[in-house]
Design a protein around this motif. Structure first.
Motif, PDB file in Angstrom:
ATOM      1  N   GLU A 188     -47.677 -16.892 -32.884  1.00  0.00           N
ATOM      2  CA  GLU A 188     -48.871 -16.041 -32.842  1.00  0.00           C
ATOM      3  C   GLU A 188     -49.160 -15.632 -31.409  1.00  0.00           C
ATOM      4  N   GLY A 189     -49.949 -14.560 -31.232  1.00  0.00           N
ATOM      5  CA  GLY A 189     -50.338 -14.110 -29.900  1.00  0.00           C
ATOM      6  C   GLY A 189     -49.189 -13.475 -29.140  1.00  0.00           C
ATOM      7  N   CYS A 190     -49.429 -13.150 -27.866  1.00  0.00           N
ATOM      8  CA  CYS A 190     -48.381 -12.534 -27.052  1.00  0.00           C
ATOM      9  C   CYS A 190     -48.638 -12.826 -25.579  1.00  0.00           C
ATOM     10  N   ASP A 191     -47.582 -13.289 -24.897  1.00  0.00           N
ATOM     11  CA  ASP A 191     -47.691 -13.559 -23.458  1.00  0.00           C
ATOM     12  C   ASP A 191     -47.120 -12.442 -22.614  1.00  0.00           C
ATOM     13  N   LYS A 192     -46.603 -11.375 -23.249  1.00  0.00           N
ATOM     14  CA  LYS A 192     -46.156 -10.222 -22.475  1.00  0.00           C
ATOM     15  C   LYS A 192     -47.424  -9.463 -22.069  1.00  0.00           C
ATOM     16  N   ALA A 193     -47.279  -8.511 -21.175  1.00  0.00           N
ATOM     17  CA  ALA A 193     -48.473  -7.813 -20.713  1.00  0.00           C
ATOM     18  C   ALA A 193     -48.188  -6.319 -20.612  1.00  0.00           C
ATOM     19  N   CYS A 194     -47.702  -5.727 -21.708  1.00  0.00           N
ATOM     20  CA  CYS A 194     -47.407  -4.294 -21.698  1.00  0.00           C
ATOM     21  C   CYS A 194     -48.715  -3.558 -21.386  1.00  0.00           C
ATOM     22  N   SER A 195     -48.635  -2.597 -20.464  1.00  0.00           N
ATOM     23  CA  SER A 195     -49.880  -2.081 -19.898  1.00  0.00           C
ATOM     24  C   SER A 195     -50.715  -1.277 -20.892  1.00  0.00           C
ATOM     25  N   TYR A 196     -50.106  -0.825 -21.998  1.00  0.00           N
ATOM     26  CA  TYR A 196     -50.823  -0.009 -22.984  1.00  0.00           C
ATOM     27  C   TYR A 196     -51.396  -0.833 -24.126  1.00  0.00           C
ATOM     28  N   CYS A 197     -51.075  -2.122 -24.196  1.00  0.00           N
ATOM     29  CA  CYS A 197     -51.235  -2.857 -25.461  1.00  0.00           C
ATOM     30  C   CYS A 197     -52.427  -3.814 -25.476  1.00  0.00           C
ATOM     31  N   VAL A 198     -53.203  -3.729 -26.539  1.00  0.00           N
ATOM     32  CA  VAL A 198     -54.423  -4.520 -26.663  1.00  0.00           C
ATOM     33  C   VAL A 198     -54.144  -5.901 -27.291  1.00  0.00           C
ATOM     34  N   VAL A 199     -52.917  -6.073 -27.817  1.00  0.00           N
ATOM     35  CA  VAL A 199     -52.626  -7.301 -28.576  1.00  0.00           C
ATOM     36  C   VAL A 199     -52.827  -8.602 -27.779  1.00  0.00           C
ATOM     37  N   PRO A 200     -52.360  -8.691 -26.511  1.00  0.00           N
ATOM     38  CA  PRO A 200     -52.584  -9.951 -25.800  1.00  0.00           C
ATOM     39  C   PRO A 200     -54.083 -10.297 -25.726  1.00  0.00           C
ATOM     40  N   TYR A 201     -54.940  -9.234 -25.675  1.00  0.00           N
ATOM     41  CA  TYR A 201     -56.386  -9.478 -25.649  1.00  0.00           C
ATOM     42  C   TYR A 201     -56.900  -9.877 -27.040  1.00  0.00           C
ATOM     43  N   THR A 202     -56.447  -9.167 -28.070  1.00  0.00           N
ATOM     44  CA  THR A 202     -57.025  -9.423 -29.399  1.00  0.00           C
ATOM     45  C   THR A 202     -56.431 -10.652 -30.082  1.00  0.00           C
ATOM     46  N   ARG A 203     -55.175 -10.960 -29.771  1.00  0.00           N
ATOM     47  CA  ARG A 203     -54.547 -12.086 -30.490  1.00  0.00           C
ATOM     48  C   ARG A 203     -54.329 -13.304 -29.614  1.00  0.00           C
ATOM     49  N   GLY A 204     -54.671 -13.196 -28.340  1.00  0.00           N
ATOM     50  CA  GLY A 204     -54.618 -14.375 -27.481  1.00  0.00           C
ATOM     51  C   GLY A 204     -53.220 -14.735 -27.024  1.00  0.00           C
ATOM     52  N   PRO A 205     -53.074 -15.879 -26.348  1.00  0.00           N
ATOM     53  CA  PRO A 205     -51.779 -16.272 -25.798  1.00  0.00           C
ATOM     54  C   PRO A 205     -50.804 -16.712 -26.880  1.00  0.00           C
ATOM     55  N   GLU A 206     -49.524 -16.701 -26.492  1.00  0.00           N
ATOM     56  CA  GLU A 206     -48.441 -17.077 -27.405  1.00  0.00           C
ATOM     57  C   GLU A 206     -48.575 -18.538 -27.859  1.00  0.00           C
ATOM     58  N   ARG A 207     -48.497 -18.797 -29.159  1.00  0.00           N
ATOM     59  CA  ARG A 207     -48.447 -20.173 -29.690  1.00  0.00           C
ATOM     60  C   ARG A 207     -47.404 -20.219 -30.791  1.00  0.00           C
ATOM     61  N   SER A 208     -46.432 -21.124 -30.661  1.00  0.00           N
ATOM     62  CA  SER A 208     -45.390 -21.241 -31.683  1.00  0.00           C
ATOM     63  C   SER A 208     -45.731 -22.373 -32.639  1.00  0.00           C
ATOM     64  N   ARG A 209     -45.342 -22.196 -33.884  1.00  0.00           N
ATOM     65  CA  ARG A 209     -45.564 -23.229 -34.902  1.00  0.00           C
ATOM     66  C   ARG A 209     -44.362 -24.175 -34.895  1.00  0.00           C
ATOM     67  N   GLY A 210     -44.582 -25.449 -35.161  1.00  0.00           N
ATOM     68  CA  GLY A 210     -43.515 -26.444 -35.130  1.00  0.00           C
ATOM     69  C   GLY A 210     -42.416 -26.137 -36.144  1.00  0.00           C
ATOM     70  N   SER A 211     -41.150 -26.366 -35.750  1.00  0.00           N
ATOM     71  CA  SER A 211     -40.030 -26.051 -36.652  1.00  0.00           C
ATOM     72  C   SER A 211     -40.089 -26.908 -37.919  1.00  0.00           C
ATOM     73  N   ASP A 212     -40.589 -28.166 -37.809  1.00  0.00           N
ATOM     74  CA  ASP A 212     -40.661 -29.034 -38.995  1.00  0.00           C
ATOM     75  C   ASP A 212     -41.602 -28.437 -40.043  1.00  0.00           C
ATOM     76  N   SER A 213     -42.761 -27.935 -39.561  1.00  0.00           N
ATOM     77  CA  SER A 213     -43.738 -27.380 -40.497  1.00  0.00           C
ATOM     78  C   SER A 213     -43.215 -26.058 -41.090  1.00  0.00           C
ATOM     79  N   ILE A 214     -42.507 -25.262 -40.280  1.00  0.00           N
ATOM     80  CA  ILE A 214     -41.934 -24.000 -40.795  1.00  0.00           C
ATOM     81  C   ILE A 214     -40.917 -24.319 -41.892  1.00  0.00           C
ATOM     82  N   LEU A 215     -40.026 -25.270 -41.606  1.00  0.00           N
ATOM     83  CA  LEU A 215     -38.951 -25.565 -42.569  1.00  0.00           C
ATOM     84  C   LEU A 215     -39.504 -26.190 -43.849  1.00  0.00           C
ATOM     85  N   ARG A 216     -40.582 -26.979 -43.687  1.00  0.00           N
ATOM     86  CA  ARG A 216     -41.221 -27.554 -44.880  1.00  0.00           C
ATOM     87  C   ARG A 216     -41.757 -26.431 -45.777  1.00  0.00           C
ATOM     88  N   GLU A 217     -42.415 -25.445 -45.135  1.00  0.00           N
ATOM     89  CA  GLU A 217     -42.972 -24.344 -45.934  1.00  0.00           C
ATOM     90  C   GLU A 217     -41.854 -23.517 -46.581  1.00  0.00           C
TER      91      GLU A 217
END
Ligand code: 5AD
Ligand code: SF4
Length: 472
Positions: A188-217
């Motif tokens: 979720e989120g984005c740590d890039k900073a493309c100068s035109y893009c509102v996403v880093p502001y609206t979705r916050g910093p990058e957070r990855s979900r654990g591989s164990d929880s992904i594979l379980r789902e």
């Protein structure tokens, strides 16, 4: 790559399910076993696949609280809009929806704004639309149950606007819209900073979900009958496993494909900077990984790419394309392009058009630059007039149309494995997707094909898709 015929609503919702542990029940259903029946909710979603999937999880939270989903705001006691602010037009849509309520006397219904416009506008929404009582950005969705409890208790001004979080939004219940293909957000989120893009502001910093929880789902999804998984993230290939296993993105792709019952794995959106050779190697090694990469370039001019803060030059981007083209399998490549970025000259634009010829993309999503709040490019000079942006967009789209027409015609006679996702209103006509993510409309005499994988021989082509017939 749009759908070339309309699908009946029943094809997408008929078998769609509520994923709760090992059960699967229909959508828009009362789920009284999950809680005391509280009321009804209507949820409308704008924007990208990430938003679509967030809404599936929000619906899951509401169903667990004892709400029932309804198809119209008139029948709902709780009305929610999951919003998009990537371009001005998308953001405006929400205010026009909210305006519709302003015309009516307050009738006791609860109205909430979720997602990117909520984060971007914050408490201003209460000023513009005083009948709204919940404003919640996507980075606060993990607090949604508490926020809903406050709304249910009669609080008129409830907000979830903290976007500096390290949490991802995971729900015990997800109300998925498609019965065969499951979205799954891995970052979720984005740590890039493309100068035109509102996403880093609206979705916050990058957070990855654990591989164990992904594979379980994924395992649970396969048990429920889902055969295709689409891994989602604004920069999906920037995935960093927070668990001790430290799986690389390409390893995660292979592990997802290895789950019994999974036949196709897709992922979107990839960022060119983080697109490495091991991803191509994984696609080559595992046919269940779909042969399609969405790799937004945004512009064909290194000068503009620099102003956009994309972190690569045209040459570096073309090296990634060469890497993908060098794969043993033929891999479709699609992209996003913005025309009319501040200061984009005729020469810059000509370079973008020439890039289309060089790469011969399988599909292009193109947009006129739209100035967004909280972005560095908002303050840039040399705005391009709207008519000129429109002219460039039309030119670019015409060029791409020609490229796609030629490409699709060259596929006539080939046979593709197709996952059937819709039945046409026309008799014996079906529609599905190839692994390379093309829409294919085809004829078959078989009575029931939805969700199945069949071989389809291509007999005709349009700029946006293929036509064919089921192969024996
Ligand atoms: N104006 C126009 N298009 C934009 N995109 C992102 N921000 C803007 C903007 N301000 C496009 C990019 C991105 C896609 C999802 O939306 O091309 O890849
Ligand atoms: Fe926006 Fe750039 Fe992040 Fe994509 S990579 S979401 S365009 S900031």
């Amino acid at each position: 790559m749009s759908k070339t015929f309309d699908i009946g609503l029943e094809t997408l919702t008929g078998g769609a399910g509520l994923s709760i542990g090992a059960e699967k029940v229909g959508p828009a259903v009362e789920a009284p076993e999950l809680g005391t029946l509280r009321g009804t909710f209507f949820l409308e979603t704008f924007g990208c696949q990430m938003n679509d999937h967030d809404s599936e999880k929000v619906a899951g939270v509401l169903l667990s609280r004892g709400y029932r989903q309804v198809e119209s705001p008139d029948a709902a006691s709780l009305i929610l809009y999951n919003t998009c602010s990537i371009r001005e037009k998308a953001a405006q849509k929400v205010f026009s929806r909210l305006g519709e309520f302003g015309l009516q006397p307050n009738d006791g219904r609860i109205i909430g704004v979720l997602g990117c416009v909520a984060q971007q506008e914050g408490e201003n929404i209460f000023k513009r639309a005083p009948w709204v009582s919940l404003v919640c950005g996507s980075a606060s969705y993990s607090k949604l149950p508490e926020l809903l409890a406050q709304v249910e208790a009669g609080n008129q001004r409830v907000t979830g606007l903290d976007n500096d979080t390290d949490e991802t939004f995971e729900t015990p219940v997800t109300r998925r819209d498609n019965p065969w293909r499951a979205y799954l957000t891995i970052i979720e989120g984005c740590d890039k900073a493309c100068s035109y893009c509102v996403v880093p502001y609206t979705r916050g910093p990058e957070r990855s979900r654990g591989s164990d929880s992904i594979l379980r789902e994924v395992r649970e999804l396969a048990e429920l009958g889902y055969s295709e998984v689409q891994l989602l993230g604004q920069t999906v290939n920037s995935y960093k496993d927070p668990t001790a296993r430290k799986m690389k993105f390409s390893e995660l792709l292979l592990a997802v494909a290895d789950e019994p019952g999974i036949r196709r794995v897709r992922f979107t959106t990839s960022h060119p900077r983080d697109f490495s050779h091991d991803i191509v190697d994984a696609i080559d090694a595992q046919p269940k990984l779909c042969n399609h990469v969405h790799l937004p370039v945004q512009s064909g001019s290194t000068r503009v790419l620099h102003a956009m803060q994309r972190t690569y030059s045209l040459e570096e981007y073309l090296e990634k394309i060469a890497m993908i083209r060098g794969a043993k399998r033929s891999i479709s490549i699609t992209t996003d392009i913005i025309v009319g970025f501040p200061g984009e000259t005729d020469e810059d634009f000509a370079e973008t058009v020439s890039l289309l010829e060089t790469v011969k993309y399988d599909g292009v999503f193109s947009f006129k630059y739209s100035p967004r709040p909280h972005t560095p490019s908002l303050k840039m000079n040399d705005a391009i007039p709207e008519e000129e942006k429109g002219r460039r967009l039309t030119l670019l789209q015409e060029k791409q149309r020609e490229i796609q027409t030629i490409r699709h015609l060259s596929m006539v006679g080939e046979t593709f494995e197709t996952q059937v996702s819709a039945k046409s209103r026309r008799e014996n006509q079906w529609s599905g997707h190839t692994s390379c993510h093309r829409v294919i409309n085809f004829a078959s005499q078989e009575p029931m094909l939805l969700g199945k994988y069949v071989q389809v021989r291509v007999t005709g082509a349009t700029p946006n898709g293929l036509a064919g017939e089921q192969a024996p």
